[in-house]
Design a protein around this motif. Structure first.
Motif, PDB file in Angstrom:
ATOM      1  N   LEU A 155      73.815 -24.152  57.201  1.00 56.99           N
ATOM      2  CA  LEU A 155      72.480 -24.643  58.022  1.00 56.99           C
ATOM      3  C   LEU A 155      71.826 -25.490  57.162  1.00 56.99           C
ATOM      4  CD1 LEU A 155      71.131 -25.041  60.552  1.00 56.99           C
ATOM      5  CD2 LEU A 155      69.515 -23.072  60.083  1.00 56.99           C
ATOM      6  N   THR A 156      71.907 -27.084  57.384  1.00 52.94           N
ATOM      7  CA  THR A 156      71.060 -28.027  56.647  1.00 52.94           C
ATOM      8  C   THR A 156      69.733 -28.309  57.502  1.00 52.94           C
ATOM      9  OG1 THR A 156      72.122 -29.895  57.652  1.00 52.94           O
ATOM     10  CG2 THR A 156      73.311 -29.109  55.845  1.00 52.94           C
ATOM     11  N   LEU A 157      68.746 -28.487  56.294  1.00 54.49           N
ATOM     12  CA  LEU A 157      67.504 -28.671  56.784  1.00 54.49           C
ATOM     13  C   LEU A 157      67.167 -30.137  56.441  1.00 54.49           C
ATOM     14  CD1 LEU A 157      65.964 -25.870  54.690  1.00 54.49           C
ATOM     15  CD2 LEU A 157      66.390 -25.735  57.092  1.00 54.49           C
ATOM     16  N   ALA A 159      53.666 -32.542  54.485  1.00 54.31           N
ATOM     17  CA  ALA A 159      53.243 -31.434  55.149  1.00 54.31           C
ATOM     18  C   ALA A 159      54.164 -31.079  56.313  1.00 54.31           C
ATOM     19  CB  ALA A 159      51.842 -31.609  55.330  1.00 54.31           C
ATOM     20  N   GLU A 160      54.349 -32.421  57.225  1.00 53.22           N
ATOM     21  CA  GLU A 160      54.971 -32.350  58.517  1.00 53.22           C
ATOM     22  C   GLU A 160      56.524 -31.838  58.215  1.00 53.22           C
ATOM     23  OE1 GLU A 160      52.721 -35.600  61.137  1.00 53.22           O
ATOM     24  OE2 GLU A 160      54.195 -36.320  59.850  1.00 53.22           O
ATOM     25  N   VAL A 161      57.137 -32.389  57.096  1.00 55.10           N
ATOM     26  CA  VAL A 161      58.739 -31.838  57.096  1.00 55.10           C
ATOM     27  C   VAL A 161      58.638 -30.692  56.480  1.00 55.10           C
ATOM     28  CG1 VAL A 161      58.840 -32.834  54.731  1.00 55.10           C
ATOM     29  CG2 VAL A 161      60.680 -33.160  56.330  1.00 55.10           C
ATOM     30  N   LEU A 162      57.863 -30.171  55.775  1.00 56.11           N
ATOM     31  CA  LEU A 162      57.900 -28.837  55.338  1.00 56.11           C
ATOM     32  C   LEU A 162      57.746 -27.815  56.379  1.00 56.11           C
ATOM     33  CD1 LEU A 162      56.053 -28.891  51.850  1.00 56.11           C
ATOM     34  CD2 LEU A 162      58.720 -28.935  52.308  1.00 56.11           C
ATOM     35  N   ARG A 212      59.949 -23.871  60.093  1.00 55.16           N
ATOM     36  CA  ARG A 212      60.251 -23.224  61.322  1.00 55.16           C
ATOM     37  C   ARG A 212      61.597 -22.947  61.851  1.00 55.16           C
ATOM     38  NH1 ARG A 212      55.840 -23.255  64.796  1.00 55.16           N
ATOM     39  NH2 ARG A 212      53.885 -24.442  64.119  1.00 55.16           N
ATOM     40  N   LEU A 213      62.449 -23.981  61.198  1.00 55.04           N
ATOM     41  CA  LEU A 213      63.793 -23.782  61.436  1.00 55.04           C
ATOM     42  C   LEU A 213      64.252 -22.529  60.372  1.00 55.04           C
ATOM     43  CD1 LEU A 213      64.790 -27.679  61.072  1.00 55.04           C
ATOM     44  CD2 LEU A 213      64.959 -26.060  63.121  1.00 55.04           C
ATOM     45  N   LEU A 267      60.028 -24.141  49.152  1.00 54.92           N
ATOM     46  CA  LEU A 267      59.395 -25.296  48.810  1.00 54.92           C
ATOM     47  C   LEU A 267      58.184 -25.758  49.389  1.00 54.92           C
ATOM     48  CD1 LEU A 267      59.478 -28.160  47.183  1.00 54.92           C
ATOM     49  CD2 LEU A 267      60.668 -28.871  49.247  1.00 54.92           C
ATOM     50  N   GLY A 268      56.882 -25.550  48.780  1.00 50.71           N
ATOM     51  CA  GLY A 268      55.616 -25.796  49.614  1.00 50.71           C
ATOM     52  C   GLY A 268      55.165 -24.732  50.488  1.00 50.71           C
ATOM     53  N   GLY A 269      55.725 -23.453  50.269  1.00 52.69           N
ATOM     54  CA  GLY A 269      55.571 -22.644  51.145  1.00 52.69           C
ATOM     55  C   GLY A 269      56.277 -22.354  52.370  1.00 52.69           C
ATOM     56  N   GLU A 270      57.498 -23.191  52.370  1.00 53.29           N
ATOM     57  CA  GLU A 270      58.034 -23.126  53.641  1.00 53.29           C
ATOM     58  C   GLU A 270      58.934 -21.983  53.941  1.00 53.29           C
ATOM     59  OE1 GLU A 270      61.193 -26.279  53.248  1.00 53.29           O
ATOM     60  OE2 GLU A 270      62.199 -25.241  51.798  1.00 53.29           O
ATOM     61  N   LEU A 271      58.921 -20.843  53.141  1.00 53.20           N
ATOM     62  CA  LEU A 271      59.376 -19.769  53.393  1.00 53.20           C
ATOM     63  C   LEU A 271      58.457 -18.717  53.938  1.00 53.20           C
ATOM     64  CD1 LEU A 271      62.053 -18.807  50.753  1.00 53.20           C
ATOM     65  CD2 LEU A 271      62.460 -19.578  52.865  1.00 53.20           C
TER      66      LEU A 271
END
Length: 400
Positions: A59-61, A82-85, A90-91, A113-117
């Motif tokens: 699954l690519t982000l 910020a928007e892309v992260l 969410r994905l 990356l940037g807290g995306e998890l």
């Protein structure tokens, strides 16, 4: 029987090193238990073109790029960082909530990356099923930088609340992360050194019959090899090798990497023009076989390539990247001090010095290394123990 589910995440903002490592881990895990389904979460769309193990999906982000100074930006979409992260986060959360893995292996950055998890970790924390592991390469950066980044990202707290173990893909006898970074005792109890990811099916997963021979050429004479990783920052070394006089009776193979800038690649080809003893390739699939066949190897110091060089036991000269991180320098220096390879700084890696090193190196034979290269065997064993008996681990995980 219920099939085992494993998810692996890598943020992948530069090159393919992280996703290649996760693909190798996936191969080792599936080989160890064929009743395993794997979901790879990656920021590298190129991963969909790589050979994958059985039972594995990618699954690519939305992509994020990295500039020369280490800063990040959306690579394609007209979104702020910020928007892309937020979109990526969410994905990821939706994917892991639906897939509900038994084991979630996170590459390098505990919060992503940037807290995306953060969303995904919260979703997994209370499901009563998923065990979470942080996988780290042997060296992150200098101790001062690593401790500062660790503190800025609140990594200790996240590990204690959301993770079960930390797997370090290295040998503590070469670089002891616990001691070097002065990690807290609670984190030290979570760490397991796996050994370098240097052996096993994963390292030859992408081999294709005859492709190493094709890259090396049809000549009967032996060859020396130069590799510069993905190529983003390898143009200087590649140009130097393209002008380097080669040992008598040898030809050269130079792999520029798929991400070298088009202008830089053209300059490499110009430097190699007119030589009948040098072949230049953008990309090869079976790097380990190509390294094994070489009489000597000149390379940058990325983790995957160094593992391949160590596994092949070929004479190697590592010219490490020196910015924006000191990771490659530290790794190369420690391995050189222990006698596993040679190293040279980039400002000295000119044709004269490269030629002198090659002339001496091709006379050496393969040598065995008393270094732990069995990470691709130990990781499946660690996973099995973690999933079978998680309650007896020496983990400092606490409720959120």
């Amino acid at each position: 029987m219920t099939r085992r589910r494993i998810a692996l995440y890598s943020h992948d903002t530069q090159g393919l090193g992280h996703i290649r490592r996760n693909i190798e881990l996936a191969a080792a895990l599936v080989d160890a238990d064929a009743d395993t389904d794997v979901l790879l979460l990656t920021g590298a769309p190129e991963a969909t073109a790589l050979p994958l193990p059985a039972n594995t999906e990618v699954l690519t982000l939305p992509t994020v790029g990295k500039d020369a100074d280490g800063g990040y930006r959306a690579r394609v979409l007209d979104l702020s960082l910020a928007e892309v992260l937020d979109l990526r986060g969410r994905l990821i959360a939706a994917a892991v909530t639906s897939f509900t893995p038994d084991l979630f292996i996170v590459d390098k950055v505990a919060r992503g990356l940037g807290g995306e998890l953060d969303r995904a970790l919260r979703a997994l924390r209370g499901n009563g099923r998923t065990r979470v592991v942080l996988g780290l390469r042997d060296v992150l950066d200098s101790p001062d930088v690593t401790r500062r980044e660790w503190q800025d990202a609140n990594t200790t707290s996240v590990l204690l609340t959301s993770y079960d173990q930390v797997w370090v893909y290295g040998d503590a006898g070469v670089y002891d992360m616990v001691a070097e970074y002065r990690l807290p005792e609670a984190i030290a109890r979570m760490i397991r050194f796996t050994g370098y990811l240097g052996h096993g099916r994963g390292r030859s997963l992408d081999a294709r019959p005859g492709s190493a021979a094709a890259a090396a050429g049809a000549q009967a004479e032996p060859y020396v090899l130069c590799m510069v990783g993905g190529g983003q920052d390898g143009a200087d070394l590649a140009r130097s090798f393209a002008r380097t006089p080669l040992p008598a009776g040898h030809h050269g193979v130079l792999v520029t990497g798929p991400y070298m800038d088009a202008g830089a690649r053209a300059a490499v080809h110009r430097a190699a023009a007119g030589r009948d003893d040098l072949q230049v390739h953008e990309y090869v699939t079976d790097t380990l076989d190509l390294i094994r066949g070489a009489r000597a190897v000149v390379t940058m110091g990325g983790y995957n390539t160094v593992c391949e060089v160590l596994a092949a036991a070929r004479p190697a000269l590592v010219v490490p990247r020196e910015r924006p991180r000191l990771e490659q320098v530290i790794r190369a220096d420690r391995l050189a001090e222990a006698g596993y390879l040679d190293t040279m700084r980039s400002n000295r890696a000119d044709p004269r010095h490269l030629s002198a090193w090659l002339a001496e190196a091709v006379s050496r034979g393969p040598r065995a290394h008393p270094i732990d290269l069995d990470g691709l065997s130990s990781v499946p064993a660690l996973a099995r123990r973690l999933l079978i008996a998680p309650t007896i681990l020496e983990s400092s995980r606490v409720p959120a």
